[in-house]
Design a protein around this motif. Structure first.
Motif, mmCIF file in Angstrom:
data_model
loop_
_atom_site.group_PDB
_atom_site.id
_atom_site.type_symbol
_atom_site.label_atom_id
_atom_site.label_comp_id
_atom_site.label_asym_id
_atom_site.label_seq_id
_atom_site.Cartn_x
_atom_site.Cartn_y
_atom_site.Cartn_z
ATOM 1 N N GLU B 83 -34.703 10.722 44.338
ATOM 2 C CA GLU B 83 -33.997 9.717 43.543
ATOM 3 C C GLU B 83 -33.859 10.190 42.093
ATOM 4 O O GLU B 83 -34.734 10.852 41.556
ATOM 5 C CB GLU B 83 -34.778 8.400 43.585
ATOM 6 C CG GLU B 83 -34.085 7.295 42.823
ATOM 7 C CD GLU B 83 -34.743 5.940 43.009
ATOM 8 O OE1 GLU B 83 -35.794 5.877 43.647
ATOM 9 O OE2 GLU B 83 -34.172 4.968 42.499
ATOM 10 N N VAL B 84 -32.725 9.838 41.491
ATOM 11 C CA VAL B 84 -32.508 10.165 40.080
ATOM 12 C C VAL B 84 -32.729 8.897 39.253
ATOM 13 O O VAL B 84 -32.166 7.848 39.551
ATOM 14 C CB VAL B 84 -31.082 10.703 39.856
ATOM 15 C CG1 VAL B 84 -30.834 10.947 38.377
ATOM 16 C CG2 VAL B 84 -30.880 11.983 40.637
ATOM 17 N N ILE B 85 -33.573 8.995 38.233
ATOM 18 C CA ILE B 85 -33.928 7.839 37.413
ATOM 19 C C ILE B 85 -33.785 8.225 35.943
ATOM 20 O O ILE B 85 -34.080 9.366 35.560
ATOM 21 C CB ILE B 85 -35.381 7.399 37.704
ATOM 22 C CG1 ILE B 85 -35.547 6.993 39.163
ATOM 23 C CG2 ILE B 85 -35.788 6.241 36.806
ATOM 24 C CD1 ILE B 85 -36.962 6.678 39.554
ATOM 25 N N ALA B 86 -33.325 7.293 35.130
ATOM 26 C CA ALA B 86 -33.228 7.529 33.693
ATOM 27 C C ALA B 86 -34.492 7.010 33.021
ATOM 28 O O ALA B 86 -34.931 5.907 33.290
ATOM 29 C CB ALA B 86 -32.000 6.819 33.131
ATOM 30 N N ALA B 87 -35.078 7.839 32.153
ATOM 31 C CA ALA B 87 -36.324 7.458 31.490
ATOM 32 C C ALA B 87 -36.296 7.922 30.041
ATOM 33 O O ALA B 87 -35.375 8.620 29.623
ATOM 34 C CB ALA B 87 -37.520 8.058 32.215
ATOM 35 N N LYS B 88 -37.308 7.510 29.297
ATOM 36 C CA LYS B 88 -37.420 7.942 27.904
ATOM 37 C C LYS B 88 -38.575 8.924 27.762
ATOM 38 O O LYS B 88 -39.552 8.852 28.504
ATOM 39 C CB LYS B 88 -37.697 6.716 27.023
ATOM 40 C CG LYS B 88 -36.524 5.770 26.937
ATOM 41 C CD LYS B 88 -36.248 5.426 25.479
ATOM 42 C CE LYS B 88 -34.856 4.881 25.282
ATOM 43 N NZ LYS B 88 -34.649 3.598 25.945
ATOM 44 N N GLU B 148 -31.731 9.300 26.515
ATOM 45 C CA GLU B 148 -32.437 9.131 27.781
ATOM 46 C C GLU B 148 -32.453 10.432 28.570
ATOM 47 O O GLU B 148 -31.546 11.251 28.456
ATOM 48 C CB GLU B 148 -31.742 8.063 28.615
ATOM 49 C CG GLU B 148 -32.096 6.665 28.187
ATOM 50 C CD GLU B 148 -31.675 5.652 29.233
ATOM 51 O OE1 GLU B 148 -30.579 5.821 29.785
ATOM 52 O OE2 GLU B 148 -32.441 4.719 29.488
ATOM 53 N N LYS B 150 -32.646 12.036 32.364
ATOM 54 C CA LYS B 150 -32.558 11.765 33.799
ATOM 55 C C LYS B 150 -33.432 12.765 34.523
ATOM 56 O O LYS B 150 -33.361 13.958 34.246
ATOM 57 C CB LYS B 150 -31.111 11.913 34.265
ATOM 58 C CG LYS B 150 -30.319 10.674 34.005
ATOM 59 C CD LYS B 150 -28.978 10.744 34.663
ATOM 60 C CE LYS B 150 -28.174 9.542 34.233
ATOM 61 N NZ LYS B 150 -26.771 9.857 34.157
ATOM 62 N N GLN B 152 -35.270 13.840 38.488
ATOM 63 C CA GLN B 152 -35.246 13.635 39.931
ATOM 64 C C GLN B 152 -36.684 13.549 40.413
ATOM 65 O O GLN B 152 -37.519 14.364 40.009
ATOM 66 C CB GLN B 152 -34.522 14.796 40.595
ATOM 67 C CG GLN B 152 -34.269 14.581 42.064
ATOM 68 C CD GLN B 152 -33.144 15.466 42.569
ATOM 69 O OE1 GLN B 152 -33.014 16.591 42.116
ATOM 70 N NE2 GLN B 152 -32.351 14.975 43.494
ATOM 71 N N ASP B 183 -31.955 20.908 37.470
ATOM 72 C CA ASP B 183 -30.775 20.854 38.322
ATOM 73 C C ASP B 183 -29.587 20.403 37.479
ATOM 74 O O ASP B 183 -29.762 19.873 36.384
ATOM 75 C CB ASP B 183 -30.999 19.877 39.485
ATOM 76 C CG ASP B 183 -30.096 20.195 40.668
ATOM 77 O OD1 ASP B 183 -29.227 21.082 40.513
ATOM 78 O OD2 ASP B 183 -30.266 19.581 41.724
ATOM 79 N N ASP B 184 -28.394 20.607 38.015
ATOM 80 C CA ASP B 184 -27.203 20.149 37.296
ATOM 81 C C ASP B 184 -27.238 18.640 37.132
ATOM 82 O O ASP B 184 -27.558 17.923 38.072
ATOM 83 C CB ASP B 184 -25.933 20.523 38.076
ATOM 84 C CG ASP B 184 -25.647 22.004 37.957
ATOM 85 O OD1 ASP B 184 -26.342 22.668 37.162
ATOM 86 O OD2 ASP B 184 -24.750 22.485 38.657
ATOM 87 N N GLY B 185 -26.885 18.177 35.944
ATOM 88 C CA GLY B 185 -26.795 16.743 35.715
ATOM 89 C C GLY B 185 -28.107 16.097 35.342
ATOM 90 O O GLY B 185 -28.146 14.909 35.066
ATOM 91 N N LEU B 186 -29.199 16.864 35.347
ATOM 92 C CA LEU B 186 -30.496 16.298 34.982
ATOM 93 C C LEU B 186 -30.872 16.729 33.566
ATOM 94 O O LEU B 186 -30.323 17.677 33.027
ATOM 95 C CB LEU B 186 -31.573 16.751 35.971
ATOM 96 C CG LEU B 186 -31.341 16.358 37.424
ATOM 97 C CD1 LEU B 186 -32.440 16.928 38.293
ATOM 98 C CD2 LEU B 186 -31.282 14.858 37.577
ATOM 99 N N TRP B 192 -24.955 16.875 29.212
ATOM 100 C CA TRP B 192 -23.897 16.945 30.225
ATOM 101 C C TRP B 192 -22.638 16.214 29.813
ATOM 102 O O TRP B 192 -21.690 16.137 30.574
ATOM 103 C CB TRP B 192 -24.419 16.381 31.554
ATOM 104 C CG TRP B 192 -25.615 17.126 31.997
ATOM 105 C CD1 TRP B 192 -26.908 16.748 31.866
ATOM 106 C CD2 TRP B 192 -25.665 18.427 32.579
ATOM 107 N NE1 TRP B 192 -27.748 17.707 32.341
ATOM 108 C CE2 TRP B 192 -27.013 18.759 32.804
ATOM 109 C CE3 TRP B 192 -24.677 19.348 32.963
ATOM 110 C CZ2 TRP B 192 -27.410 19.955 33.369
ATOM 111 C CZ3 TRP B 192 -25.079 20.542 33.533
ATOM 112 C CH2 TRP B 192 -26.430 20.842 33.727
#
Lengths: 155, 201
Positions: B83-88, B148, B150, B152, B183-186, B192
């Protein structure tokens, strides 16, 4: 304590947010009066600044309907709704073997996300508190039904 | 990220709650028992979703309270692997990053799950703190905690409660998430933004 069913259905961020709102959580000074625990408020504070803050049940149902043709796994759909990716590169990390399965259809999927799911608030500025209050009040008024609606079955 | 779990539990409802309707009393007790607590393999309890049934109400000998068996559902925070989650960003030191969701702080990104090649730049003013930098195309991308991040989910573990705590150990965390940003997008979302064109080529 006996766990009867560890996974009785997955919830989207929106559903949890909606549940907390129906309990009376809001972003103003009435929070001390509501019957919401401090730990629940922490979750609320996280969700209200996430992509879920402006979603509605209709948005999500429409998205679920229209993304059927892409043959995504349930967990992937759930993740896309929670994150609301706004570019192809964000989808790559969510969807497994994206290149192989999608090829160029990724752009289409991004467009679908952009069209159907509302964009999140960019930033709640400190001086815009009054504005924010009004907005959350509107959202609250819009859907006060208890959160016993449909859930996504993630099993 | 959030799941419902159906649970049966038998517990006593103290007589001080007798004046309340039974549902309210039971719900209050459940919230006191479970809210903001981690149940091993089920995750962190966020909220009591609903109560399915309340049975019993026995008063056991030499106990001045009624004991009920209740079936209920809890909203659990239990991320799935992948799962991909946004965090601080919460902390950044030589062993990697620590991220926070506000309600959950035990998210760690170890060095080998940072984008490759990454470098650690110690902060001269603060002991064992610093910033991580990803070098890509000759340009450094800094993880500075402004936007933020992101990540995984790589693994979710529920360490057993230690019997004896060594001195100066970190506070015990009942649920630990290991994340990856390789990874891409993280990683920080600003990495990005507008990366589309460069990626395609």
């Amino acid at each position: 304590m006996k766990s009867l069913e560890a996974n009785a259905g997955a919830l989207t961020n929106f559903e949890v947010l909606n549940f907390l709102r129906s309990k009376g959580a809001a972003k103003d000074s009435t929070r001390v009066l509501a019957k919401v625990a401090p730990s629940e408020y922490k979750v609320y504070d996280y969700l209200v600044q996430s992509a879920a803050c402006k979603q509605t049940r209709e948005n999500i149902n429409e998205f679920l309907e229209r993304c059927k043709k892409y043959d995504l796994a349930k967990a992937e759909v759930l993740n896309i709704i929670n994150i609301r990716p706004s570019s192809a590169v964000e989808i790559y990390s969510i969807v497994e073997e994206c290149e192989k399965r999608f090829g160029d259809a990724v752009e289409e999927l991004v467009e679908l996300v952009e069209n159907v799911l509302p964009p999140p608030l960019i930033e709640l500025k400190p001086e815009g508190i009054d504005e924010g209050k009004e907005e959350t009040a509107n959202i609250d008024g819009g859907k006060d039904e208890p959160a016993t609606g449909e859930q996504m079955d993630g099993s | 990220m959030f799941y419902l779990s159906r649970i049966e539990h038998t517990f006593r409802v103290p007589p001080s709650l007798l004046s309340l309707p039974i549902e309210e009393a039971v719900k209050g007790e459940l919230e006191r028992l479970f809210l903001d607590k981690v149940i091993a393999n089920l995750g962190l309890c966020v909220s009591v979703y609903d109560i399915k049934s309340i049975e019993g109400g026995f008063i056991f000998p030499s106990d001045g309270a009624a004991t009920y068996t209740v079936v209920f559902r809890l909203i659990m925070f239990r991320p799935f692997v992948g799962e991909v989650i946004a965090a601080k960003l919460k902390e950044s030191n030589a062993t990697g990053l620590r991220l926070s969701l506000g309600f959950f702080d035990d998210i760690y990104i170890p060095v080998h799950l940072l984008p490759n090649p990454s470098r650690f730049k110690p902060d001269p003013n603060k002991r064992d703190k610093g910033m991580w930098e990803w070098e890509y195309g000759g340009e450094p991308y800094v993880i500075d905690g402004i936007d933020e991040i992101k990540f995984q989910v790589h693994n979710v573990s529920y360490p057993p409660i230690p019997i004896e705590k060594p001195k100066e150990a970190k506070p015990f965390a009942p649920m630990v998430i290991t994340g990856s940003i390789n990874d891409d997008g993280l990683g920080p979302i600003s990495w990005w933004v507008g990366a589309e064109q460069t990626d395609e080529s």
